[in-house]
Motif scaffolding. Structure first.
Motif, PDB file in Angstrom:
ATOM      1  N   ALA A  59       0.838  -1.207   0.000  1.00  0.00           N
ATOM      2  CA  ALA A  59       0.000   0.000   0.000  1.00  0.00           C
ATOM      3  C   ALA A  59       0.870   1.253   0.000  1.00  0.00           C
ATOM      4  N   LEU A  60       1.930   1.234   0.801  1.00  0.00           N
ATOM      5  CA  LEU A  60       2.831   2.388   0.839  1.00  0.00           C
ATOM      6  C   LEU A  60       3.585   2.539  -0.471  1.00  0.00           C
ATOM      7  N   ARG A  61       4.018   1.446  -1.047  1.00  0.00           N
ATOM      8  CA  ARG A  61       4.763   1.493  -2.318  1.00  0.00           C
ATOM      9  C   ARG A  61       3.869   1.994  -3.449  1.00  0.00           C
ATOM     10  N   ARG A  62       2.614   1.546  -3.459  1.00  0.00           N
ATOM     11  CA  ARG A  62       1.660   1.982  -4.499  1.00  0.00           C
ATOM     12  C   ARG A  62       1.338   3.462  -4.398  1.00  0.00           C
ATOM     13  N   ALA A  63       1.522   4.031  -3.211  1.00  0.00           N
ATOM     14  CA  ALA A  63       1.206   5.449  -3.010  1.00  0.00           C
ATOM     15  C   ALA A  63       2.132   6.350  -3.813  1.00  0.00           C
ATOM     16  N   GLY A  64       3.260   5.812  -4.258  1.00  0.00           N
ATOM     17  CA  GLY A  64       4.214   6.623  -5.011  1.00  0.00           C
ATOM     18  C   GLY A  64       5.084   7.449  -4.081  1.00  0.00           C
ATOM     19  N   SER A  65       6.134   7.995  -4.648  1.00  0.00           N
ATOM     20  CA  SER A  65       7.093   8.767  -3.871  1.00  0.00           C
ATOM     21  C   SER A  65       6.388   9.925  -3.185  1.00  0.00           C
ATOM     22  N   LEU A  69       1.596   7.327   3.673  1.00  0.00           N
ATOM     23  CA  LEU A  69       0.159   7.501   3.824  1.00  0.00           C
ATOM     24  C   LEU A  69      -0.126   7.814   5.288  1.00  0.00           C
ATOM     25  N   THR A  70      -1.276   8.408   5.540  1.00  0.00           N
ATOM     26  CA  THR A  70      -1.711   8.564   6.921  1.00  0.00           C
ATOM     27  C   THR A  70      -2.276   7.213   7.379  1.00  0.00           C
ATOM     28  N   PRO A  71      -2.381   6.990   8.677  1.00  0.00           N
ATOM     29  CA  PRO A  71      -2.999   5.748   9.140  1.00  0.00           C
ATOM     30  C   PRO A  71      -4.416   5.555   8.592  1.00  0.00           C
ATOM     31  N   ALA A  77      -6.993   1.696   2.411  1.00  0.00           N
ATOM     32  CA  ALA A  77      -6.277   0.932   1.383  1.00  0.00           C
ATOM     33  C   ALA A  77      -6.273  -0.555   1.697  1.00  0.00           C
ATOM     34  N   LEU A  78      -6.275  -0.900   2.978  1.00  0.00           N
ATOM     35  CA  LEU A  78      -6.173  -2.301   3.388  1.00  0.00           C
ATOM     36  C   LEU A  78      -7.491  -2.872   3.889  1.00  0.00           C
ATOM     37  N   LEU A  79      -8.523  -2.029   3.979  1.00  0.00           N
ATOM     38  CA  LEU A  79      -9.835  -2.444   4.460  1.00  0.00           C
ATOM     39  C   LEU A  79      -9.748  -3.055   5.857  1.00  0.00           C
ATOM     40  N   ILE A  80      -9.031  -2.350   6.740  1.00  0.00           N
ATOM     41  CA  ILE A  80      -8.883  -2.803   8.117  1.00  0.00           C
ATOM     42  C   ILE A  80      -9.220  -1.660   9.064  1.00  0.00           C
ATOM     43  N   THR A  81      -9.320  -1.975  10.350  1.00  0.00           N
ATOM     44  CA  THR A  81      -9.673  -0.965  11.342  1.00  0.00           C
ATOM     45  C   THR A  81      -8.443  -0.185  11.789  1.00  0.00           C
ATOM     46  N   SER A  82      -8.686   0.962  12.408  1.00  0.00           N
ATOM     47  CA  SER A  82      -7.579   1.808  12.846  1.00  0.00           C
ATOM     48  C   SER A  82      -6.725   1.114  13.907  1.00  0.00           C
ATOM     49  N   GLY A  83      -7.342   0.331  14.796  1.00  0.00           N
ATOM     50  CA  GLY A  83      -6.572  -0.389  15.809  1.00  0.00           C
ATOM     51  C   GLY A  83      -5.634  -1.408  15.175  1.00  0.00           C
ATOM     52  N   ARG A 157     -19.501  -7.422  -8.630  1.00  0.00           N
ATOM     53  CA  ARG A 157     -20.529  -6.420  -8.936  1.00  0.00           C
ATOM     54  C   ARG A 157     -21.812  -6.730  -8.164  1.00  0.00           C
ATOM     55  N   VAL A 158     -22.227  -8.001  -8.163  1.00  0.00           N
ATOM     56  CA  VAL A 158     -23.438  -8.407  -7.457  1.00  0.00           C
ATOM     57  C   VAL A 158     -23.303  -8.158  -5.955  1.00  0.00           C
ATOM     58  N   LEU A 159     -22.107  -8.361  -5.430  1.00  0.00           N
ATOM     59  CA  LEU A 159     -21.860  -8.148  -4.002  1.00  0.00           C
ATOM     60  C   LEU A 159     -21.670  -6.670  -3.649  1.00  0.00           C
ATOM     61  N   GLY A 160     -21.611  -5.809  -4.670  1.00  0.00           N
ATOM     62  CA  GLY A 160     -21.484  -4.371  -4.420  1.00  0.00           C
ATOM     63  C   GLY A 160     -20.052  -3.926  -4.179  1.00  0.00           C
ATOM     64  N   ASP A 161     -19.084  -4.669  -4.681  1.00  0.00           N
ATOM     65  CA  ASP A 161     -17.681  -4.312  -4.484  1.00  0.00           C
ATOM     66  C   ASP A 161     -17.272  -3.280  -5.514  1.00  0.00           C
ATOM     67  N   THR A 162     -17.285  -2.024  -5.092  1.00  0.00           N
ATOM     68  CA  THR A 162     -16.904  -0.922  -5.959  1.00  0.00           C
ATOM     69  C   THR A 162     -15.942  -0.016  -5.210  1.00  0.00           C
ATOM     70  N   VAL A 163     -15.340   0.908  -5.904  1.00  0.00           N
ATOM     71  CA  VAL A 163     -14.463   1.870  -5.250  1.00  0.00           C
ATOM     72  C   VAL A 163     -15.260   2.669  -4.225  1.00  0.00           C
ATOM     73  N   GLU A 164     -16.511   2.998  -4.547  1.00  0.00           N
ATOM     74  CA  GLU A 164     -17.342   3.751  -3.620  1.00  0.00           C
ATOM     75  C   GLU A 164     -17.618   2.927  -2.356  1.00  0.00           C
ATOM     76  N   THR A 165     -17.852   1.615  -2.505  1.00  0.00           N
ATOM     77  CA  THR A 165     -18.073   0.737  -1.355  1.00  0.00           C
ATOM     78  C   THR A 165     -16.814   0.689  -0.504  1.00  0.00           C
ATOM     79  N   GLU A 166     -15.662   0.624  -1.158  1.00  0.00           N
ATOM     80  CA  GLU A 166     -14.370   0.572  -0.464  1.00  0.00           C
ATOM     81  C   GLU A 166     -14.171   1.821   0.380  1.00  0.00           C
ATOM     82  N   ARG A 167     -14.531   2.971  -0.165  1.00  0.00           N
ATOM     83  CA  ARG A 167     -14.352   4.229   0.560  1.00  0.00           C
ATOM     84  C   ARG A 167     -15.265   4.316   1.769  1.00  0.00           C
ATOM     85  N   ALA A 168     -16.464   3.734   1.643  1.00  0.00           N
ATOM     86  CA  ALA A 168     -17.427   3.757   2.757  1.00  0.00           C
ATOM     87  C   ALA A 168     -16.937   2.878   3.873  1.00  0.00           C
TER      88      ALA A 168
END
Length: 168
Positions: A59-65, A69-71, A77-83, A157-168
């Motif tokens: 995730a950090l490498r993909r962010a580019g030079s 990234l912030t936590p 990016a990783l679909l995980i919780t802050s903890g 698509r049927v499961l609703g996996d979109t960039v917008e879903t990821e952001r939510a």
């Protein structure tokens, strides 16, 4: 015949009234995800990494030079919780793969940055990982790979996996 065929046959015998046909797909997705993950983990282990470590470094490498990234951005990016992110960043920091620093413009914001050692570890592991993924799929023809990708994309698509879903 594979494991899922056997299980489906057992359910057909024991519960012929119950439609378990979806298990043919869902069960295989689950089983194959485990089988693929075991093969991915083996290559990461060869490079002294766990899969979650590789994911954070990626995730950090993909962010580019400058590869930071912030936590919160890592959470998304990783679909995980802050903890979980905090724990992972601490572990990678102890290995010298990342550093944390305060943002110069807003001291309340922390930035996680890939170190040279983290980038070097990632680069070598990433090459081996890409080769491993290719090897995993090597038994499929190009047409089979395209069909599999098409089916998985449709399921997403049927499961609703979109960039917008990821952001939510």
């Amino acid at each position: 015949m594979d494991t899922l065929d056997r299980i489906l046959g057992e359910w057909e015998r024991e519960r012929p009234d119950l439609d378990v046909s979806a298990l043919a797909v869902i069960g295989r997705l689950s089983r194959y995800a485990d089988l693929v993950q075991a093969r991915l983990d083996a290559v990461f282990a060869e490079h002294g990494l766990q899969s979650w470590e590789f994911d954070v470094l990626s995730a950090l490498r993909r962010a580019g030079s400058p590869y930071e990234l912030t936590p919160g951005e890592l959470d998304r990016a990783l679909l995980i919780t802050s903890g979980t992110t905090t724990h992972r960043v601490q572990r990678l920091e102890s290995r010298g793969f990342v550093t944390r620093r305060r943002d110069e413009d807003d001291r309340r914001v922390v930035r996680v940055r890939l170190t040279d050692a983290g980038r070097a570890a990632h680069e070598v592991a990433h090459e081996a990982h890409a080769e491993n993924e290719t090897r995993i799929l090597s038994g499929l023809s190009e047409g089979e790979r395209e069909e599999l990708l098409s089916g998985l994309t449709a399921l997403g698509r049927v499961l609703g996996d979109t960039v917008e879903t990821e952001r939510a």
